[in-house]
Design an enzyme around this catalytic site. Structure first.
Site, PDB file in Angstrom:
ATOM      1  CB  SER A   1     -20.900 -19.498  39.713  1.00 17.55           C
ATOM      2  OG  SER A   1     -21.353 -18.265  39.177  1.00 17.55           O
ATOM      3  CE  LYS A   2     -22.982 -25.546  35.596  1.00 23.67           C
ATOM      4  NZ  LYS A   2     -24.106 -26.441  35.885  1.00 23.67           N
ATOM      5  NE  ARG A   3     -22.869 -15.079  39.567  1.00 27.16           N
ATOM      6  CZ  ARG A   3     -22.054 -14.058  39.795  1.00 27.16           C
ATOM      7  NH1 ARG A   3     -21.885 -13.124  38.881  1.00 27.16           N
ATOM      8  NH2 ARG A   3     -21.411 -13.968  40.935  1.00 27.16           N
TER       9      ARG A   3
ATOM     10  N   GLY B   1     -19.285 -17.875  32.635  1.00 26.45           N
ATOM     11  CA  GLY B   1     -18.998 -18.459  31.326  1.00 26.45           C
ATOM     12  C   GLY B   1     -18.515 -19.885  31.453  1.00 26.45           C
TER      13      GLY B   1
END
Ligand SMILES: [Zn+2]
Length: 291
Positions: free
Chosen positions: A231-233, A235
């Site tokens: 996911s976006k966390r 990076g």
């Protein structure tokens, strides 16, 4: 039956690595079978549709080395086809009107809750509880629909009177997806394993509409270095970010193949290289995502 595969992205943002890996797999399975490969833009959720996302996704797919047969179709332009299918289900007693709000279903003590979300408790099966309200239409699913997935194996299936058309008039994902796969002659659906529960619902729909269901091939979700779904966390996880950082499609294709156990660490593999590997089992492993 000739093989027809498809990839059906939602234009809600950039193409991410996990979705790109699924697209590569779907394309390679279609090409290995000498079959057709179709693109379908799943843009029914208009508020979440992002301007320019469709064009960017197509650009990323071409850059990865994928091609497709014919022009992409858009679900936003196919409402009449879904309406026709709903009319048939209504006529044959396979759809019923429902007045329940989403909140009422979620708060119902009798609604089964599991990893597939909240299932409908059957409130309006005989007749809508509040007939004066705007009515949704639900599929009458009398028994769990089991299936055998080509990647995951046997799946017991679920029983759920899922929504076909919402009270405000929009068609639900399950309905649009199944009708499109049926009308487009899709013989095998390759997509993420998070949609296995949807396959059970959609297979029941295919049968109710008088068509043989497609084969199912649900692939593991790409994990970040910490073992959680990418996911976006984690990076930068978009294909575009890797391209802009100077990666070649061969290098990114190799990384994604390595994450399935189909390539060694650091091995380059362009899309065409995936075609010869589609008979191999999927052996998911974590790979460094070092942007
Ligand atoms: Zn209801």
């Amino acid at each position: 039956m000739p093989y027809t595969g498809r990839f059906a992205p939602s234009p809600t943002g950039a193409l991410h690595l996990g979705t790109a890996r699924t697209a590569l797999l779907a394309w390679a399975r279609a090409r290995a079978a000498g079959g057709r490969f179709l693109l379908r833009i799943e843009d029914l959720d208009q508020p979440r549709t992002v301007a320019g996302a469709e064009a960017a996704i197509l650009q990323d797919l071409r850059w990865l080395g994928l091609d497709w047969d014919g022009e992409p179709v858009r679900q936003s332009e196919r409402a009449q086809l879904y309406a026709d299918a709903l009319e048939r289900l209504r006529r044959e007693g396979r759809a019923f009107a429902c007045s329940c709000s989403r909140r009422e279903v979620e708060q119902s003590a009798s609604a089964p809750h599991d990893e597939n979300g909240v299932r409908y408790p059957g409130t309006c099966r005989q007749a809508p509880l509040h007939p004066g309200r705007p009515l949704a239409w639900r599929f009458r699913m009398d028994a769990p629909e089991p299936l055998t997935d080509l990647a995951c194996g046997p799946y017991a299936g679920i029983q759920d009177d899922f929504v076909l058309r919402r009270a405000e008039g929009g068609f639900n994902y399950q309905m649009a997806c199944a009708v499109d796969d049926l009308l487009q002659g899709v013989s095998e659906v390759v997509r993420g394993v998070d949609l296995l529960g949807s396959a059970s619902r959609q297979q029941a729909l295919h049968k109710a509409l008088g068509a043989p269901p497609p084969l199912w091939y649900h692939v593991p979700l790409l994990e970040g270095p910490d073992g959680f779904r990418l996911s976006k966390r984690h990076g930068s996880i978009s294909v575009a970010a890797y391209r802009e950082a100077g990666w070649s499609p061969q290098r990114l294709g190799g990384l994604l193949a390595a994450s399935l156990g189909w390539a060694g660490d650091g091995e380059a593999m362009q899309a065409a290289g995936w075609i010869g590997r589609v008979g191999r089992p999927l052996q998911p492993r974590r790979v460094p995502l070092d942007l």
